[in-house]
Design a protein around this motif. Structure first.
Motif, short mmCIF file in Angstrom:
data_model
loop_
_atom_site.label_atom_id
_atom_site.label_comp_id
_atom_site.label_asym_id
_atom_site.label_seq_id
_atom_site.Cartn_x
_atom_site.Cartn_y
_atom_site.Cartn_z
N ILE A 169 55.84 119.31 -14.08
CA ILE A 169 54.49 119.53 -13.59
C ILE A 169 53.55 118.62 -14.34
N ASN A 170 52.92 117.73 -13.59
CA ASN A 170 52.02 116.79 -14.20
C ASN A 170 50.61 117.17 -13.79
N LEU A 171 49.83 117.61 -14.76
CA LEU A 171 48.50 118.07 -14.43
C LEU A 171 47.60 116.95 -13.95
N TRP B 161 55.22 123.01 -8.49
CA TRP B 161 54.69 124.35 -8.81
C TRP B 161 55.47 125.42 -8.05
N ASN C 3 50.43 119.13 -5.39
CA ASN C 3 50.64 119.51 -6.79
C ASN C 3 49.57 120.45 -7.29
N ASN C 4 49.44 121.58 -6.63
CA ASN C 4 48.51 122.59 -7.15
C ASN C 4 49.28 123.90 -7.30
N PRO C 5 48.82 124.76 -8.19
CA PRO C 5 49.61 125.93 -8.55
C PRO C 5 49.95 126.86 -7.40
N LEU C 6 49.09 126.89 -6.38
CA LEU C 6 49.34 127.87 -5.32
C LEU C 6 50.12 127.27 -4.16
N SER C 7 50.51 126.04 -4.31
CA SER C 7 51.12 125.36 -3.17
C SER C 7 52.37 126.08 -2.70
N GLN D 128 48.39 114.68 -11.73
CA GLN D 128 48.66 114.20 -10.38
C GLN D 128 47.69 114.75 -9.36
N GLU D 129 47.62 114.05 -8.23
CA GLU D 129 46.74 114.44 -7.13
C GLU D 129 47.13 115.81 -6.58
N GLY D 130 46.13 116.54 -6.13
CA GLY D 130 46.31 117.98 -5.94
C GLY D 130 46.79 118.55 -4.61
N THR D 131 46.94 117.72 -3.57
CA THR D 131 47.23 118.34 -2.28
C THR D 131 48.50 119.17 -2.29
#
Lengths: 187, 436
Positions: free
Chosen positions: B65-67, B85, B74-78, B69-72
């Protein structure tokens, strides 16, 4: 798990059922138990049902009193430490002018926190002043606000790692989830 | 000075194990199960490779998990399956379920109360569950715990084959190997069983290969032990239990899935597993001695069971006599097992000498013929059928087949060849003119 530290959900101003029927479906699909450890809710949830739902999402839930939260024993404000960060929480209707950065700055100094989380305006914002941060997660339901035009449903997830904080900003725009990121560090 | 297991043959190792308690059990298990392959001089280096492989597997199971990185995604709720995640939370859930069982495993023993050991157990089970479609099931923790107990009661070896630093990786490979011996299939969940084949078998179906092929392992195995082994080793007990019409799965499920570890004390279990692994042949698809031990355990309790009326029989079967001296049961099982192996080997040796073509078919042939014989002998009018008479009949058919092959070849090609070449000729005659 230690890769990204603890996860925190910032959410508020749901106003269910007064100004909104429910959370957006897509938000409900994302917000499931077992993912975040802490919740900071600015207030104005609107009903016991959703307050209970929030409490089921995580083990540490902090809620402050909103101007429509009558008949509850919620605190006006709260400060919680997570890792190296001190996070302050308040609904925001108490701070006048509503949404004013300097007025909030005053409160931040009083509470002595690194991040101040407030709501009431339903306007999603992340700002900084003098090395301290002010976050408004907006309204999770996109509920009507007299102050802000065109409220889009939003909430924020934060990940703390030492002195760094990463924010994942979830908004519902035209029926789709958009996720943006922000990062800052403690000064 | 090299340890004793380097200088003896596999056969000698097996004999030593069958005779009694052994030293360096952990290494011996690796040898008997085939975890350490090749010649003894390769063992140490192979072992090191296995340890590396395990560590590599483990690291691929840690989603990065690379904090930054772009979020689309790579976000916690994905909920996207591509998101690290998503994988992270999925694994976290698997670990949570495993940990519940780990915290309950063998808590009477101090070593299993130790936090470090619990983490080891959790890791091994997690890595296996994440890399096998069947996932984690209750019972796997029992098997894995016995393996850990074996190593923790052993001592480190100079050659490094048993080493405290690598307990996790070493235990993993023994566990994985045991699962490959048809133990994994025993855990196929009941809901799936009813969809993909019969969930129970009657006696005659146990002799029918076409039905057995479609049958889930747990069903097949329980019925095999009951209808084929117990009926031959202890007919009186078999008949008595059969009258109650209880499905053998009911009383064998825990014995088979936990490899008998729940029926004995941990130290007894180590001895039982020693014998099971010693009787294991690398070519076998399952631990065959296990089947015979199950039957022997029922026989050990026969006095009690024969007196129990049908209605109470299930309870008695599921709570068998506590066995203090396991050597009697083990010896009975081993002797019957070896008898079967001898019969089979003498047949194969007798027939496979000359032509060489029918080796795998020979094994199949033996299986078919011996099961047919067993089946016929149960019929009231066919008790005089023996294995020898059946084999004679079949061998006569085999000779007839060979005769026919010879005749066809002579007719077509006017040549005499070995049976193998003749068969080849007859099959591929369309594409080739001549064969040298």
């Amino acid at each position: 798990m230690s890769q990204f530290g603890e996860l925190v959900l910032l959410i508020g101003d749901l106003h269910i059922p007064q100004r909104a029927v429910d959370l957006p479906e897509k938000f409900k699909e994302l917000l499931v138990p077992g993912k975040v450890q802490h919740i900071f809710c600015t207030g104005n949830i609107g009903s016991r049902e959703y307050s209970d739902w929030l409490k089921g999402l995580a083990s540490n839930v902090n809620i402050t009193r909103g101007d429509f939260d009558e008949g509850t024993t919620l605190p006006e404000s709260k400060v919680v430490s997570i890792g190296d960060w001190k996070i302050g929480l308040i609904h925001g209707h108490q701070v006048i002018p509503w949404g004013d950065k300097e007025a909030l700055g005053n409160l931040q100094r009083q509470l002595d926190c690194d991040i101040l989380v407030s709501g009431h305006t339903h306007a999603l914002s992340i700002e900084s002043l003098d090395g301290k941060y002010f976050i408004n997660p907006g309204s999770a339901t996109g509920a009507y606000s007299a102050i802000t035009a065109e409220v889009k449903p939003s909430f924020i997830i934060m990940a703390f790692q030492g002195n760094e904080a990463t924010l994942f900003i979830y908004e519902l725009i035209d029926g789709n989830i958009s996720v943006n990121k922000a990062q800052f560090s403690k000064s | 000075m090299a340890a004793w297991y380097f200088n003896v043959s596999l056969k000698e190792i097996k004999e030593t194990v069958l005779q009694g308690d052994i030293k360096n059990r952990f290494v011996i298990w690796k040898i008997l199960l085939g975890v350490l392959q090749g010649s003894p001089s390769d063992w140490v280096s192979n072992n090191l490779k296995l340890r590396e492989e395990y560590n590599h597997m483990k690291s691929t199971l840690t989603p990065s998990i690379n904090l930054k990185q772009e979020g689309t995604i790579n976000n916690p709720l994905s909920t996207s399956t591509d998101s690290p995640w998503y994988t992270h939370f999925k694994y976290q859930e698997v670990r949570r379920v495993i940990r519940i069982d780990v915290d309950r495993t063998y808590q009477k023993y101090q070593i299993f109360q130790d936090e470090h050991n619990k983490n080891l157990l959790e890791n091994i089970l997690f890595v296996w569950s994440a890399t096998h479609p069947i996932g984690y099931n209750q019972g796997l923790n029992e098997i894995c715990a016995v393996i850990m107990y074996a190593v923790l009661n052993d001592s480190e070896t100079e050659d490094g084959l048993t080493s405290w630093e690598y307990i996790e990786a070493d235990c993993y490979w023994i566990f994985s190997k045991i699962m490959e011996l048809s133990v994994e299939e025993l855990f196929v969940h009941d809901a799936e069983l009813t969809k993909t084949g019969p969930n129970t078998l009657d006696e005659s179906a146990c002799y029918d290969r076409s039905i057995l092929r479609e049958t889930p392992e747990m069903v097949r195995r329980s019925h095999y032990i009951f209808h084929r082994i117990l009926s031959a080793t202890d007919p009186t007990l078999y008949t008595h239990i059969q009258k109650s019409k209880y499905d053998p799965q009911l009383f064998f499920v825990r014995w088979l899935r936990c490899l008998l570890s729940r029926e004995f004390t941990l130290s007894q279990t180590l001895l039982v597993w020693d014998k099971m692994f010693a009787c294991h042949n690398i070519n076998n698809r399952e631990l065959e001695l296990l089947n015979y031990i199950c039957a022997a355990m029922l026989s050990a309790d026969r006095e009690n069971l024969l007196q129990t009326p049908c209605a109470d029989l299930l309870e008695a079967l599921m709570n068998p006599l506590v066995i203090n001296d396991i050597s009697l049961v083990l010896n009975q099982a081993i002797s019957y097992f070896e008898e079967q192996v001898d019969k089979k080997n003498s047949f194969l040796n007798k027939w496979s000498g000359e032509s060489g073509i029918l080796t795998n078919s020979l094994k199949m042939l033996y299986k078919m013929v011996s099961s047919k014989t067993e089946y016929l002998r149960k019929k009231p009018k066919k008790k005089e059928v023996t294995l020898e008479s059946m084999l004679l009949y079949v061998s006569q058919s085999k000779q007839m087949i060979e005769e026919q092959i010879k005749i066809q070849c002579l007719d077509r090609y006017k040549i005499k060849k070995t049976i193998k070449k003749m068969k080849y000729l007859l099959e591929f005659s369309g594409s080739q003119e001549k064969l040298n």
